[in-house]
Design an enzyme around this catalytic site. Structure first.
Site, PDB file in Angstrom:
ATOM      1  N   ARG A 185       0.853  -1.189   0.000  1.00  0.00           N
ATOM      2  CA  ARG A 185       0.000   0.000   0.000  1.00  0.00           C
ATOM      3  C   ARG A 185       0.889   1.239   0.000  1.00  0.00           C
ATOM      4  NH1 ARG A 185      -3.392  -2.850  -1.491  1.00  0.00           N
ATOM      5  NH2 ARG A 185      -5.449  -3.280  -0.638  1.00  0.00           N
TER       6      ARG A 185
ATOM      7  N   GLU B 225      -3.309   7.386  -5.221  1.00  0.00           N
ATOM      8  CA  GLU B 225      -3.496   6.662  -6.489  1.00  0.00           C
ATOM      9  C   GLU B 225      -4.716   7.258  -7.154  1.00  0.00           C
ATOM     10  OE1 GLU B 225      -3.622   2.434  -5.872  1.00  0.00           O
ATOM     11  OE2 GLU B 225      -1.613   2.410  -5.035  1.00  0.00           O
TER      12      GLU B 225
ATOM     13  N   HIS C 286      -0.596  -0.098  -9.781  1.00  0.00           N
ATOM     14  CA  HIS C 286      -1.294  -1.043  -8.885  1.00  0.00           C
ATOM     15  C   HIS C 286      -1.838  -2.242  -9.671  1.00  0.00           C
ATOM     16  CE1 HIS C 286      -3.495  -1.181  -4.766  1.00  0.00           C
ATOM     17  NE2 HIS C 286      -3.275  -2.400  -5.212  1.00  0.00           N
TER      18      HIS C 286
HETATM   19  C1  DGY Z   1      -5.357  -6.236  -2.900  1.00  0.00           C
HETATM   20  O1  DGY Z   1      -5.956  -7.274  -3.188  1.00  0.00           O
HETATM   21  O2  DGY Z   1      -5.301  -5.805  -1.743  1.00  0.00           O
HETATM   22  C2  DGY Z   1      -4.734  -5.503  -4.024  1.00  0.00           C
HETATM   23  O3  DGY Z   1      -3.780  -4.611  -3.622  1.00  0.00           O
HETATM   24  C3  DGY Z   1      -5.798  -4.770  -4.803  1.00  0.00           C
HETATM   25  O4  DGY Z   1      -6.287  -3.730  -4.042  1.00  0.00           O
END
Ligand code: DGY
Length: 319
Positions: free
Chosen positions: A237, A266, A285
């Site tokens: 994250r 993001e 991402h």
């Molecule tokens: C997750 O599955 O947490 C990925 O980062 C997509 O948000």
């Protein structure tokens, strides 16, 4: 029974809903649905499939108390106020396990892309700047035999560590809140303190959840404790590293490079200074973005919704 889906997802869950006579409506616009629109869209629905960064916070949950189940299109659930959901008895499910390999691949890809300045050099070709062959400028570094430090040794960290050990004989160290003995046995991984992780890692890859403990963890003071040849990778994250501090650390050569699949905010703005740095690779991402993984996530989502609507325990609950 009715389900609202706040984005496009692989068809597996949709098929499962149809087979169980559950109707659904979907957000079809390209832009992310707003908080107000999400509340409005959930009126008259029994469940929500939450796609993307919708905030499942106390305000949303209290406005949508009628929902029986919310299935997240993610393994991460930092966007959810779990305590409030529990209080309101709204079941929350996620997609654990199925995206570990794909996300580890993304971290591996970023590690190599950074170590060989691949994204930067690719841009030079596009800009017509591929000049004569020259032996010395813009050299990369190799990862063979180096030390991989995993911050958060869970399923994704283990997958990455296996790949790095098998491909490059990398030594694996890790830091967690508690020791992961399976990883120690399987990978010969060594548990170290956070300070030792910083001091010893040649590649430091973040695989922890975003929590109050990990939020903003990687600051300039932390980057200062890393090796000047270190590569920082974050596929977890964006909120776990401080972006201004990361930029500063790269400019001051406190660390060698960075590979990010997650940013804060993001989407990242196209003029972000990280995007023009030689030793930086950024992806939008895409950790779990393969056909296989997105289909598997969709299957788990379908299972969570169907179980939740039947009043059963979710097969993949977050609490
Ligand atoms: C997750 O599955 O947490 C990925 O980062 C997509 O948000």
């Amino acid at each position: 029974m009715n389900v609202f889906i706040s984005g496009n997802i692989a068809s597996d869950a949709l098929q499962a809903l149809e087979e169980n006579n559950i109707s659904f409506t979907q957000w079809k616009e390209e832009r992310q649905i707003s908080a107000e629109e999400l509340i409005e869209a959930c009126k008259g629905q029994d469940a929500l499939i939450s796609v993307g960064p919708n905030k499942i916070n106390a305000a949303f949950l209290n406005a949508c108390k009628h929902l029986k189940v919310i299935a997240l299109h993610s393994v991460g659930f930092d966007q959810v106020d779990v305590a409030e959901a529990k209080k309101l008895d709204i079941k929350i499910g996620n997609t654990p396990g199925v995206l570990s390999a794909a996300t580890a691949d993304t971290a591996f890809l970023l590690m190599l892309a950074v170590s060989r300045k691949a994204f930067y050099l690719h841009k030079k070709i596009i800009n017509g700047e591929w000049k004569n062959y020259e032996p010395t400028p813009e050299l990369g570094i190799e990862v063979t035999g180096k030390t991989l430090g995993v911050f958060g040794m869970g399923k994704i960290g283990i997958e990455l560590a296996k790949k790095c050990a098998a491909a490059y004989g990398m030594k694996v160290i890790y830091h967690n809140r508690s020791r992961n003995e399976a990883a120690e046995q399987e990978l010969n991984a060594t548990y170290v303190s956070f300070e030792e992780l910083l001091a010893q890692s040649d590649v430091l890859s973040v695989h922890t959840a975003l929590t109050s403990e990990t939020k903003g963890k990687f600051t300039i003071d932390v980057f200062k404790q890393m090796k000047p040849n270190a590569i920082f990778i974050n596929t977890a994250r964006g909120g776990i590293h401080n972006e201004d501090d990361l930029i500063q650390a790269l400019r001051d050569k406190l660390i060698w490079g960075a590979g990010l699949d997650v940013t804060n905010p993001e989407p990242m703005k196209h003029h972000n200074p990280l995007l023009s740095m030689e030793n930086v690779a950024v992806l939008p991402h895409i950790g779990s973005a393969t056909e296989e993984t997105r289909a598997a996530m969709s299957r788990l989502i379908g299972e969570n919704i169907i179980a939740g609507l039947k009043g059963e325990d979710l097969p993949y609950p977050v609490y």
